[in-house]
Design a protein around this motif. Structure first.
Motif, PDB file in Angstrom:
ATOM      1  N   ASP A  13       0.522  -1.201  -0.068  1.00 52.47           N
ATOM      2  CA  ASP A  13       0.133   0.010  -0.007  1.00 52.47           C
ATOM      3  C   ASP A  13       0.923   1.334  -0.044  1.00 52.47           C
ATOM      4  OD1 ASP A  13      -0.595   0.957   3.456  1.00 52.47           O
ATOM      5  OD2 ASP A  13       0.614  -0.911   2.632  1.00 52.47           O
ATOM      6  N   HIS A  14       2.156   1.251   0.257  1.00 56.57           N
ATOM      7  CA  HIS A  14       3.010   2.342   0.225  1.00 56.57           C
ATOM      8  C   HIS A  14       3.687   2.607  -1.358  1.00 56.57           C
ATOM      9  CE1 HIS A  14       2.913   1.396   4.526  1.00 56.57           C
ATOM     10  NE2 HIS A  14       2.577   2.624   4.630  1.00 56.57           N
ATOM     11  N   MET A  15       3.364   3.820  -1.994  1.00 59.65           N
ATOM     12  CA  MET A  15       3.949   4.028  -2.991  1.00 59.65           C
ATOM     13  C   MET A  15       5.450   4.112  -3.048  1.00 59.65           C
ATOM     14  SD  MET A  15       2.953   7.383  -5.412  1.00 59.65           S
ATOM     15  CE  MET A  15       1.292   7.302  -5.461  1.00 59.65           C
ATOM     16  N   VAL A  16       5.994   4.600  -2.148  1.00 62.58           N
ATOM     17  CA  VAL A  16       7.385   4.665  -2.151  1.00 62.58           C
ATOM     18  C   VAL A  16       8.138   3.524  -2.015  1.00 62.58           C
ATOM     19  CG1 VAL A  16       9.494   5.472  -0.885  1.00 62.58           C
ATOM     20  CG2 VAL A  16       7.536   6.904  -0.740  1.00 62.58           C
ATOM     21  N   VAL A  17       7.584   2.460  -1.514  1.00 56.66           N
ATOM     22  CA  VAL A  17       7.933   1.161  -1.333  1.00 56.66           C
ATOM     23  C   VAL A  17       7.697   0.483  -2.773  1.00 56.66           C
ATOM     24  CG1 VAL A  17       7.642  -1.272  -0.738  1.00 56.66           C
ATOM     25  CG2 VAL A  17       7.497   0.568   1.044  1.00 56.66           C
ATOM     26  N   ARG A  18       6.919   0.801  -3.527  1.00 67.85           N
ATOM     27  CA  ARG A  18       6.704   0.100  -4.801  1.00 67.85           C
ATOM     28  C   ARG A  18       7.597   0.802  -5.659  1.00 67.85           C
ATOM     29  NH1 ARG A  18       1.335   1.171  -3.454  1.00 67.85           N
ATOM     30  NH2 ARG A  18       0.942   2.814  -5.321  1.00 67.85           N
ATOM     31  N   ALA A  19       7.935   1.936  -5.577  1.00 69.69           N
ATOM     32  CA  ALA A  19       8.716   2.494  -6.395  1.00 69.69           C
ATOM     33  C   ALA A  19      10.079   2.240  -6.293  1.00 69.69           C
ATOM     34  CB  ALA A  19       8.770   4.212  -6.476  1.00 69.69           C
ATOM     35  N   GLY A  20      10.534   2.014  -5.101  1.00 65.18           N
ATOM     36  CA  GLY A  20      11.861   1.675  -4.834  1.00 65.18           C
ATOM     37  C   GLY A  20      11.952   0.030  -5.359  1.00 65.18           C
ATOM     38  N   PHE A  21      10.997  -0.653  -5.021  1.00 64.10           N
ATOM     39  CA  PHE A  21      10.942  -1.976  -5.446  1.00 64.10           C
ATOM     40  C   PHE A  21      11.244  -2.403  -7.046  1.00 64.10           C
ATOM     41  CE2 PHE A  21       9.155  -5.970  -6.991  1.00 64.10           C
ATOM     42  CZ  PHE A  21       9.504  -6.914  -6.099  1.00 64.10           C
ATOM     43  N   ARG A  22      10.462  -1.354  -7.857  1.00 64.64           N
ATOM     44  CA  ARG A  22      10.686  -1.186  -9.212  1.00 64.64           C
ATOM     45  C   ARG A  22      12.137  -0.890  -9.622  1.00 64.64           C
ATOM     46  NH1 ARG A  22       6.765  -1.131 -13.032  1.00 64.64           N
ATOM     47  NH2 ARG A  22       4.576  -1.224 -12.366  1.00 64.64           N
TER      48      ARG A  22
END
Length: 215
Positions: A13-22
């Motif tokens: 649910d955290h946009m920053v986590v998803r961006a970092g993962f990508r």
């Protein structure tokens, strides 16, 4: 041997986590397309449409939460390969995730290369538990799921999510907002949890949580 690049579905649910993962996985030549969603409620449909090789799942999310999402995915797609990627490093979280159907677990405090390695291992159909999360061998643990009488095993995935928040001192209104559920629903869960754990007060719930390293 698998030659195609690994397709990944990320649920966090955290946009920053998803961006970092990508950003992290885009540097890996064995990773292909990545689709990300922010709620567990979307996971089943996203899995059907995208057909990923690996699902990377957070546990603490609003709505149905990570544990229930894992359970639903495994029920609909028995061969799904799920890697939990969570801030929680306590043994009970690892065990509940594995019992729900995940075959891997790494923490968000782990080094970037650990997550990348875990995705590759999971995609091959093997199990991967970050070193130090379980005291015994991961292979033994996964072949012989725990059957102990852990007091919190009586709680359903959703009850466990509610219990975790209540034990931290959140009131029913706060928990309802956190999990995107109604106040009445949380009150019902609160009653069920206290009955199952033989607790009558919030202080007793907090004490149980401390005993089991939840807080």
């Amino acid at each position: 041997m698998k030659t195609d690049k690994i397709k990944v579905l990320l649920v966090d649910d955290h946009m920053v986590v998803r961006a970092g993962f990508r950003m992290l996985l885009s540097c890996q030549d064995f990773i292909g397309e990545i689709v990300d969603i922010d709620r567990g409620e979307l996971a089943t449909k996203a899995y059907q449409n995208f057909n990923p090789d690996v699902v990377v799942m957070d546990l603490s999310m609003p709505g149905i939460g990570g544990l229930e999402t894992i359970r639903r995915l495994c029920k609909c797609y028995p061969h799904v390969l799920i890697l939990v990627y969570s801030i929680h490093d306590e043994r009970i979280y690892v065990e509940r995730a594995l019992d729900a159907g995940a075959i891997g677990y790494v923490t968000k405090n782990s080094a970037a290369e650990v997550l990348a390695k875990a995705v590759g291992v999971i995609a091959s159909g093997k199990k991967y538990i970050e070193k130090g999360l379980l005291p015994e061998s991961p292979e033994i643990r996964l072949k012989h799921p725990t059957k102990n009488k852990h007091k919190l095993n009586v709680l359903s995935p959703r009850e466990f999510d509610v219990f975790r928040l209540l034990s931290k001192g959140l009131n029913a209104h706060n928990v309802a907002n956190e999990l995107s559920l109604s106040y009445k629903t949380i009150c019902n869960y609160n009653t069920q949890i206290k009955n199952k754990l033989n607790a009558s007060t919030s202080a007793e719930l907090a004490n149980i949580a401390m005993v089991h390293n939840i807080i």
